[in-house]
Scaffold this motif. Structure first.
Motif, PDB file in Angstrom:
ATOM      1  N   ARG A  89       4.682   3.046   0.727  1.00  0.00           N
ATOM      2  CA  ARG A  89       4.420   4.642   0.380  1.00  0.00           C
ATOM      3  C   ARG A  89       4.245   4.799  -0.842  1.00  0.00           C
ATOM      4  O   ARG A  89       3.753   5.736  -1.070  1.00  0.00           O
ATOM      5  CB  ARG A  89       5.846   5.173   0.894  1.00  0.00           C
ATOM      6  N   ALA A 116       1.119   4.097   3.678  1.00  0.00           N
ATOM      7  CA  ALA A 116       1.546   5.222   4.553  1.00  0.00           C
ATOM      8  C   ALA A 116       0.524   6.404   4.433  1.00  0.00           C
ATOM      9  O   ALA A 116      -0.140   6.461   3.572  1.00  0.00           O
ATOM     10  CB  ALA A 116       2.682   5.890   4.047  1.00  0.00           C
ATOM     11  N   ALA A 121       4.160   9.865   3.967  1.00  0.00           N
ATOM     12  CA  ALA A 121       4.516   9.032   3.026  1.00  0.00           C
ATOM     13  C   ALA A 121       5.917   9.690   2.560  1.00  0.00           C
ATOM     14  O   ALA A 121       6.881   8.864   1.886  1.00  0.00           O
ATOM     15  CB  ALA A 121       3.528   8.963   1.906  1.00  0.00           C
ATOM     16  N   SER A 124      10.996   8.890   4.736  1.00  0.00           N
ATOM     17  CA  SER A 124      11.654   7.874   4.816  1.00  0.00           C
ATOM     18  C   SER A 124      12.863   7.784   5.906  1.00  0.00           C
ATOM     19  O   SER A 124      13.475   8.803   6.043  1.00  0.00           O
ATOM     20  CB  SER A 124      12.297   7.611   3.435  1.00  0.00           C
TER      21      SER A 124
END
Length: 140
Positions: A89, A116, A121, A124
């Motif tokens: 990411r 990502a 991105a 998480s």
């Protein structure tokens, strides 16, 4: 065959997207729920495995979900997988992943990084857990 390891706590849209992209690159993908004593997941590996299986369309018949305690490379060698798939990411992710990839290569396992998608991105597992926790708190 490739292995996509992670704690998947929870399995996010970004994880699902990575599986979708990797499944067309490899004949078989194992989504491997890593059991890591240093992490405190919200659910045990079998429960997380059910959630991952539920998030993967049945038509994706080249995807397997498994769990493992130990080094991912050991799992790969035992299962005959030659590649570890990892999502990246940020630049910080890439720095960390590069170190892991170098070690894995010494053990005979290659690493493929997939960036990502920009709109995913920012998601998480840590952020998803925090959001889930905040939503479950009673409002005053």
């Amino acid at each position: 065959m490739a292995v996509y390891p992670g704690t998947f706590d929870p399995f996010t849209p970004g994880h699902r997207d990575l599986v979708a992209r990797a499944r067309v690159m490899f004949d078989r993908i194992i989504v491997l729920l890593a059991v890591n004593a240093d992490k405190q997941p919200a659910a045990e590996a079998p429960a997380r495995a059910v959630l991952v299986r539920d998030a993967i369309p049945a038509a994706w018949d080249n995807i397997e979900v498994d769990s493992w305690t130990g080094l991912t490379t050991t799992y790969c060698l035992r299962r005959g997988a030659t590649v570890i798939v990892r999502g990246v990411r940020t630049a910080a992710d890439l720095h960390y992943e590069y170190q892991l990839a170098a070690m894995n290569e010494q053990l005979g396992i290659q690493t493929v990084w997939l960036p990502a998608r920009p709109h995913l991105a920012v998601i998480s597992s840590t952020a998803a857990r925090a959001y889930r926790s905040a939503r479950s708190q009673p409002r005053t």
